[in-house]
Design a protein around this motif. Sequence first.
Motif, PDB file in Angstrom:
ATOM      1  N   GLN A  65      13.576 -10.488  32.366  1.00  0.00           N
ATOM      2  CA  GLN A  65      13.903  -9.708  33.565  1.00  0.00           C
ATOM      3  C   GLN A  65      15.251  -8.990  33.382  1.00  0.00           C
ATOM      4  O   GLN A  65      16.064  -9.401  32.559  1.00  0.00           O
ATOM      5  CB  GLN A  65      14.022 -10.628  34.781  1.00  0.00           C
ATOM      6  CG  GLN A  65      12.719 -11.297  35.154  1.00  0.00           C
ATOM      7  CD  GLN A  65      12.829 -12.177  36.405  1.00  0.00           C
ATOM      8  OE1 GLN A  65      11.861 -12.803  36.783  1.00  0.00           O
ATOM      9  NE2 GLN A  65      13.988 -12.246  37.034  1.00  0.00           N
ATOM     10  N   LYS A 168       8.371 -10.310  49.693  1.00  0.00           N
ATOM     11  CA  LYS A 168       8.162  -9.581  48.438  1.00  0.00           C
ATOM     12  C   LYS A 168       9.175  -8.444  48.251  1.00  0.00           C
ATOM     13  O   LYS A 168       9.757  -8.285  47.181  1.00  0.00           O
ATOM     14  CB  LYS A 168       6.730  -9.025  48.467  1.00  0.00           C
ATOM     15  CG  LYS A 168       6.254  -8.347  47.214  1.00  0.00           C
ATOM     16  CD  LYS A 168       4.837  -7.820  47.486  1.00  0.00           C
ATOM     17  CE  LYS A 168       4.350  -6.882  46.427  1.00  0.00           C
ATOM     18  NZ  LYS A 168       3.873  -7.554  45.228  1.00  0.00           N
ATOM     19  N   ASP A 172      11.596  -8.284  44.986  1.00  0.00           N
ATOM     20  CA  ASP A 172      11.325  -7.297  43.937  1.00  0.00           C
ATOM     21  C   ASP A 172      12.460  -6.287  43.803  1.00  0.00           C
ATOM     22  O   ASP A 172      12.723  -5.773  42.716  1.00  0.00           O
ATOM     23  CB  ASP A 172      10.001  -6.575  44.209  1.00  0.00           C
ATOM     24  CG  ASP A 172       8.803  -7.464  43.893  1.00  0.00           C
ATOM     25  OD1 ASP A 172       9.038  -8.615  43.469  1.00  0.00           O
ATOM     26  OD2 ASP A 172       7.652  -7.029  44.063  1.00  0.00           O
ATOM     27  N   SER A 177      10.034  -5.142  39.980  1.00  0.00           N
ATOM     28  CA  SER A 177       8.698  -5.020  40.548  1.00  0.00           C
ATOM     29  C   SER A 177       7.769  -6.106  40.002  1.00  0.00           C
ATOM     30  O   SER A 177       7.724  -6.349  38.804  1.00  0.00           O
ATOM     31  CB  SER A 177       8.174  -3.621  40.213  1.00  0.00           C
ATOM     32  OG  SER A 177       6.873  -3.493  40.657  1.00  0.00           O
TER      33      SER A 177
END
Lengths: 350, 111
Positions: A65, A168, A172, A177
């Motif tokens: 990430q 979410k 995100d 995402s």
Amino acid sequence: MATKSLLARKKLMAKAEEQLKYLSNGIFKDELPTFRHQLEKIDDFPLKPKALEILQLNLGYMCNQVCEHCHVDAGPDRKEIMTKETMQQCLEVIKTTKAHTLDLTGGAPEMNPNFRWFVEEAAKLGVKDFIVRSNLTIIRANKKYFDLPEFFKKHNVHVVSSMPHWTKGKTDKQRGSGVFDKSIKALQDLNAISYGMPDSPLQLDLVYNPSGAFLPSNQEALEQDFKKALKEDFDIQFNSLFTITNLPISRYLDYLIASDNYEDYMYKLVDAYNPAAVKNVMCRNTLSISWDGWLYDCDFNQMLEMRVNSPVQHIKDYNEEQLQNRSICVSQHCYGCTAGAGSSCQGSVV
Amino acid sequence: MADSYYDPKDLRKFPKITEWSEELGTKFFDYYGKVFEKGALSEREKSLIALAVSHVVKCPYCIDAYTQDGLQRGITKEEMMEAVHTGAAIESGATLVHATQMMKKYDKLSH
């Protein structure tokens, strides 16, 4: 959202020296007191360690990430990885240390090719609390990681995972995402083998850090909100929520400057400075070991390349008694650990 | 002097009002702090009420403060906007309900 580290983008704030310069000039020249000044006021300078409780090993800066606020500036483009030789030196230290907690972090520590070997060897040494800081998505990133929950269970690993929000959108936005859906699936996988379930000895804790230029709220109240929402919406359970204040270094510092929030954020940290938190800051009971074996007072000092102020600076020369005599290195980023109820890798400290 | 009436930095100086009237200032801040403690309502609920009222009284300092407070408490933007609409509905309702007086007067004065 950026897909590369500050280092790969050749940004100024990728350099520790530039960050420290920024944190010591501007408003800290004439408007706000330095952190050292605050310690002097309470006769706590130089800051000294208490009994060592936690050894935190950074297994490398590589990560799947590229989170907006990462203090490590981790990402897929980072190649710094702890070698097996350094891991072996760490194992020697774990055999004799008085610390009761071993805390593996990164990057994504699971991406170190020797991660499983190291966990197996370290688990044999009978560490009381063996933590792996897993970003959750790694468990769903690739087939070779799908069995990580079972692997953690086999070695009685205490899993600590980041989760910026129970919705979410917010998750995100901070972590990329698709991170929320993967994290939810990973948490369900962990619950399925009884991680985080009531009466289970398998510990699953979540870490919350604010997704923006604000401080975290009360840890207990946020834990209740997280527990309620995750249970109702996804039937997920976990043990504790740790709230962590974002420290103004690396990508977060870059974000604060770029969004014109730096001054306000530093004022917030200084206004919220709580001398009581100084008593329990994590650098007093922790040692941080970098991927290349250097020793630091904490993971943040590691990222600022502020090595321990001691004749012993590398894991190959490790001497716990000598290290206990050191003075802890501080700068203005330390305000992040003393704001309000304080902040540490184990959450609030007051 | 600043070029505008409102300067976001002035919010930091709010506690200084006590310097010119210590007794009243201290009493106000004690009261203020007590009001926002957890009681029959949660701190989260009080934060949302404060945000709605901030808009109704059109206080930019309060809007800044309670947007930030809401973020800290994990309040979502959807919840914040609903709170603002709740305040706006009451405010516009308070205007519109006066229309009954207009209607009454109109009817009285008309054939």
